[in-house]
Design a protein around this motif. Structure first.
Motif, mmCIF file in Angstrom:
data_model
loop_
_atom_site.group_PDB
_atom_site.id
_atom_site.type_symbol
_atom_site.label_atom_id
_atom_site.label_comp_id
_atom_site.label_asym_id
_atom_site.label_seq_id
_atom_site.Cartn_x
_atom_site.Cartn_y
_atom_site.Cartn_z
ATOM 1 N N ASN A 1 3.896 4.928 9.479
ATOM 2 C CA ASN A 1 4.019 5.342 8.087
ATOM 3 C C ASN A 1 2.848 4.755 7.325
ATOM 4 O O ASN A 1 2.739 3.544 7.180
ATOM 5 C CB ASN A 1 5.331 4.837 7.481
ATOM 6 C CG ASN A 1 6.514 5.511 8.115
ATOM 7 O OD1 ASN A 1 6.447 6.666 8.486
ATOM 8 N ND2 ASN A 1 7.602 4.774 8.252
ATOM 9 N N TYR A 2 1.990 5.611 6.836
ATOM 10 C CA TYR A 2 0.821 5.139 6.122
ATOM 11 C C TYR A 2 1.165 4.868 4.664
ATOM 12 O O TYR A 2 2.112 5.411 4.111
ATOM 13 C CB TYR A 2 -0.319 6.154 6.223
ATOM 14 C CG TYR A 2 -0.860 6.256 7.625
ATOM 15 C CD1 TYR A 2 -1.696 5.278 8.125
ATOM 16 C CD2 TYR A 2 -0.508 7.305 8.453
ATOM 17 C CE1 TYR A 2 -2.189 5.350 9.411
ATOM 18 C CE2 TYR A 2 -0.987 7.389 9.737
ATOM 19 C CZ TYR A 2 -1.831 6.407 10.212
ATOM 20 O OH TYR A 2 -2.304 6.482 11.482
ATOM 21 N N TYR A 3 0.373 4.033 4.050
ATOM 22 C CA TYR A 3 0.582 3.637 2.661
ATOM 23 C C TYR A 3 0.465 4.846 1.744
ATOM 24 O O TYR A 3 -0.493 5.605 1.825
ATOM 25 C CB TYR A 3 -0.445 2.575 2.280
ATOM 26 C CG TYR A 3 -0.473 2.253 0.814
ATOM 27 C CD1 TYR A 3 0.540 1.507 0.235
ATOM 28 C CD2 TYR A 3 -1.499 2.692 0.009
ATOM 29 C CE1 TYR A 3 0.529 1.208 -1.106
ATOM 30 C CE2 TYR A 3 -1.527 2.399 -1.336
ATOM 31 C CZ TYR A 3 -0.508 1.657 -1.887
ATOM 32 O OH TYR A 3 -0.519 1.362 -3.220
ATOM 33 N N GLN A 4 1.440 4.991 0.855
ATOM 34 C CA GLN A 4 1.402 6.048 -0.143
ATOM 35 C C GLN A 4 0.902 5.453 -1.453
ATOM 36 O O GLN A 4 1.436 4.451 -1.914
ATOM 37 C CB GLN A 4 2.805 6.631 -0.354
ATOM 38 C CG GLN A 4 3.364 7.308 0.869
ATOM 39 C CD GLN A 4 2.614 8.581 1.207
ATOM 40 O OE1 GLN A 4 2.080 9.251 0.335
ATOM 41 N NE2 GLN A 4 2.556 8.898 2.475
ATOM 42 N N PRO A 5 -0.109 6.032 -2.075
ATOM 43 C CA PRO A 5 -0.583 5.471 -3.344
ATOM 44 C C PRO A 5 0.500 5.598 -4.414
ATOM 45 O O PRO A 5 1.276 6.552 -4.405
ATOM 46 C CB PRO A 5 -1.804 6.320 -3.685
ATOM 47 C CG PRO A 5 -1.665 7.559 -2.890
ATOM 48 C CD PRO A 5 -0.842 7.223 -1.679
ATOM 49 N N PRO A 6 0.577 4.639 -5.324
ATOM 50 C CA PRO A 6 1.610 4.703 -6.364
ATOM 51 C C PRO A 6 1.364 5.880 -7.301
ATOM 52 O O PRO A 6 0.232 6.323 -7.493
ATOM 53 C CB PRO A 6 1.476 3.375 -7.094
ATOM 54 C CG PRO A 6 0.111 2.898 -6.776
ATOM 55 C CD PRO A 6 -0.256 3.472 -5.436
#
Length: 68
Positions: free
Chosen positions: A32-37
């Motif tokens: 799961n890659y980082y999702q930008p806020p």
């Protein structure tokens, strides 16, 4: 000793490389890659609280002297 028999090394290495490549690809795809806020809505109001903005320390009670 079978480890010193080099006739099977090529076959083992050629079978190992695609297997490691496949395992690596499956692990990378399952991450799961980082999702930008999400961007903040500037129309939101800030809440005013009754707390004092000053930093305060909380001290533990003094230890009781030992009684003999």
């Amino acid at each position: 000793m079978p480890q010193l028999d080099t006739s099977t090394w090529f076959t083992i290495i050629m079978a190992m490389l695609p297997t490691l490549y496949l395992i690596t690809q499956l692990k990378l795809l399952s991450m799961n890659y980082y999702q930008p806020p999400l961007t903040k809505n500037p129309n939101l109001q800030t809440h005013n609280t009754c707390w004092r903005p000053k930093w305060t320390k909380t001290y533990l009670p003094h230890s009781q002297p030992q009684q003999s």
